[in-house]
Structure formats: structure tokens, C-alpha cells
Design an enzyme around this catalytic site. Structure first.
Site, PDB file in Angstrom:
ATOM      1  CG  ASP A 165      68.164  16.253  30.838  1.00  0.00           C
ATOM      2  OD1 ASP A 165      67.253  16.866  30.249  1.00  0.00           O
ATOM      3  OD2 ASP A 165      69.354  16.626  30.849  1.00  0.00           O
TER       4      ASP A 165
ATOM      5  CE1 TYR B  46      75.136  18.096  29.025  1.00  0.00           C
ATOM      6  CE2 TYR B  46      73.543  16.422  29.669  1.00  0.00           C
ATOM      7  CZ  TYR B  46      73.906  17.749  29.576  1.00  0.00           C
ATOM      8  OH  TYR B  46      73.060  18.719  30.050  1.00  0.00           O
TER       9      TYR B  46
ATOM     10  CE  LYS C  97      69.484  19.138  28.230  1.00  0.00           C
ATOM     11  NZ  LYS C  97      70.126  17.893  28.709  1.00  0.00           N
TER      12      LYS C  97
ATOM     13  CG  HIS D 272      72.544  21.970  25.403  1.00  0.00           C
ATOM     14  ND1 HIS D 272      73.390  20.880  25.466  1.00  0.00           N
ATOM     15  CD2 HIS D 272      72.366  22.363  26.690  1.00  0.00           C
ATOM     16  CE1 HIS D 272      73.702  20.635  26.724  1.00  0.00           C
ATOM     17  NE2 HIS D 272      73.104  21.524  27.486  1.00  0.00           N
TER      18      HIS D 272
END
Length: 278
Positions: free
Chosen positions: A46, A51, A76, A109
Site C-alpha cells: 500500500d 508518500y 492513492k 486519499h
């Protein structure tokens, strides 16, 4: 190597119930951590555009030598990229960073509600799903009012709602609401950012079963039917988190852990969370 059971989503796609989360793992560390996870038996990774480590995840998947169709990849849509056309463009960026043709699960998200773009974003995800670019689509951090709008204005029921969920913050009403509509519940921060490991109940059960507090909590999630994505960069923790299939909790022990609810939210409130970079 542990064998991880699967959850069947509402479109019949199977997702490994225990996955490896890479939130806050630095881009220069994520490839190595993901390789360790894949070596340990994880087959669900994930990540998220926010990120900034999708490329490292993709490289680890390629380096593993594991057939692509045996690894389930979630990523996401970042808040600043919400909107119909911008979501489609952001998806292509994620697909390029990951180096894959098809993404297994694509999530919005956050609802980012003040900007009122999540329904348009959802319609973009529906298009991607119809085209076969994603195997399943879902949301993250969506509360009941946000889900209500998706269900009323969209055409596809989300496959997943990924939310903060751990013994001290269970979001029981939202969990029941999602499950009642065929939306699988996925728990992030499953250990409460480590806070729940200090619970006397959890520590006592760990001693009883001869396992660690983290393993007790992860087993609790699994027995409640949550998809769960613990994260770590330490090899021993990565292995520990997947070694949770050789013991089980009694019904009474599950109830004891469920009694730890305290309202301890460790992340943002989706009703007001308003950061574009996430």
C-alpha cells in the site's frame, strides 16, 4: 513463510487481508523495506502519490522476481490532484512511477470536502475502472456523508474504505456503515501509532499467547474482518507482523480488546482535513 488469506471485494477481486504499508518510509528506504516485505511473504503493498515513494515500490516489485499478478498494489490520489481531468492525469503519473500497466486498487486519499471535488474524482476513477486500468476503486478517510454522496451520485459502490482504525479508535459506526453497503474496511495505523501496544490488556494477552503486543492487535483486526496494513522498515518487525496466522484469539479476548475504545485519533479529521500535499 506465512500464507495470508484474502478478502473478496464487492467486485469479486481478491485482496490479501494483511498488507505492507509504506507511509512515511523515505524514498531511499522504501525499495529495501518493500523487498524485505515481499521476501517475508507479503503480497499486498500500500503506497500513495503523497508518500513520494511509488517508484521505489515499483522497483522492489520488479526486483522480487515474483509474477506481477501475484502482488496486489494499492496507491492513492493526492488531494491537490482531485477533479475529473486532474485525477486521470495523476493516475497516469502513479502508473508511470510504479512502472505497471494496471493498478490493483486506486483510492481517493481524503474527501478534502471544502473543495468539493471528490465526486468528480470518483467519476474519473469509475472511468479508469471501466477501461481496465484498475482492478478495483475505493476511498480513504471517507465518513458517512462523503460515502452518501458517492453512492448517490456515482455509479459504482467503492470496494474499500481505508480508515484510521485501531483498538483505541475503532470508528465502529463508520465501520458498520461501510460493511453494510458492501464496502470492505481497511485499517491504517492499526497499532495506533504504537500507543495501543502499551495497553495492559494487550500486554497480558501477548503473554498468554506467547506473542508480541503487535501480533495480538493485528490478530484482532484479522478476526474482525479488517484488511490491515502495518508498516515498518525493520526486518524483524516486518516478519513479526506477518507471523500472526498460527494462533487465534477467543471471542472473549476479541471483546476485551474491543473494549479499549477511547476516541484516540492519531491522524487528521476527514471532516476538516485540508492539506493539498497529501
Amino acid at each position: 513463510m506465512s500464507t495470508v488469506p484474502s478478502i473478496v471485494l464487492n467486485n469479486a477481486v481478491k485482496v490479501p487481508q494483511l498488507g505492507f504499508g509504506v507511509y512515511q518510509i523515505e524514498p531511499d528506504e522504501v525499495r529495501g523495506a518493500t523487498e524485505l516485505a515481499l521476501d517475508a511473504g507479503y503480497r499486498h503493498i500500500d503506497t500513495a502519490a503523497a508518500y513520494a515513494n511509488e517508484a521505489g515500490v515499483g522497483q522492489a516489485v520488479r526486483n522480487s522476481g515474483i509474477p506481477r499478478d501475484e502482488i496486489f498494489i494499492t496507491t492513492k490520489l493526492r488531494n491537490a490532484d482531485q477533479g475529473y481531468e486532474s485525477a486521470l492525469a495523476a493516475f497516469e503519473d502513479s502508473r508511470r512511477e510504479l512502472g505497471v500497466d494496471v493498478i490493483d486498487l486506486y483510492l481517493i486519499h481524503w474527501p478534502y470536502p471544502r473543495h468539493n471535488r471528490f465526486v468528480d474524482s470518483w467519476k474519473a476513477l469509475e472511468k479508469l475502472y471501466a477501461e481496465g486500468a484498475v482492478r478495483a476503486i475505493g476511498v480513504s478517510n471517507f465518513l458517512e456523508p462523503h460515502l452518501d454522496r458517492i453512492l448517490a451520485e456515482g455509479e459504482i459502490v467503492p470496494a474499500v474504505n481505508q480508515i484510521e482504525l485501531h483498538p483505541s479508535f475503532q470508528q465502529a459506526d463508520l465501520t458498520r456503515y461501510s460493511a453494510a453497503r458492501g464496502i470492505a474496511v481497511e485499517a491504517y495505523s492499526p497499532l495506533g501509532q504504537g500507543e495501543d501496544l502499551n495497553s495492559a490488556v494487550v500486554r497480558r494477552l501477548a503473554e498468554t499467547h506467547g506473542v508480541t503486543p503487535a501480533q495480538i492487535i493485528l490478530r484482532w483486526h484479522l478476526q474482525l474482518g479488517h484488511i490491515v496494513i502495518p508498516k515498518s522498515v525493520a526486518a524483524e518487525r516486518i516478519q513479526e507482523n506477518i507471523d500472526v496466522f498460527d494462533f487465534s484469539l477467543s471471542e472473549q479476548e476479541v471483546v476485551l480488546i474491543s473494549g479499549l475504545e477511547s476516541g484516540l485519533r492519531t491522524s487528521g479529521d476527514p471532516a476538516t482535513f485540508d492539506f493539498p500535499q497529501i
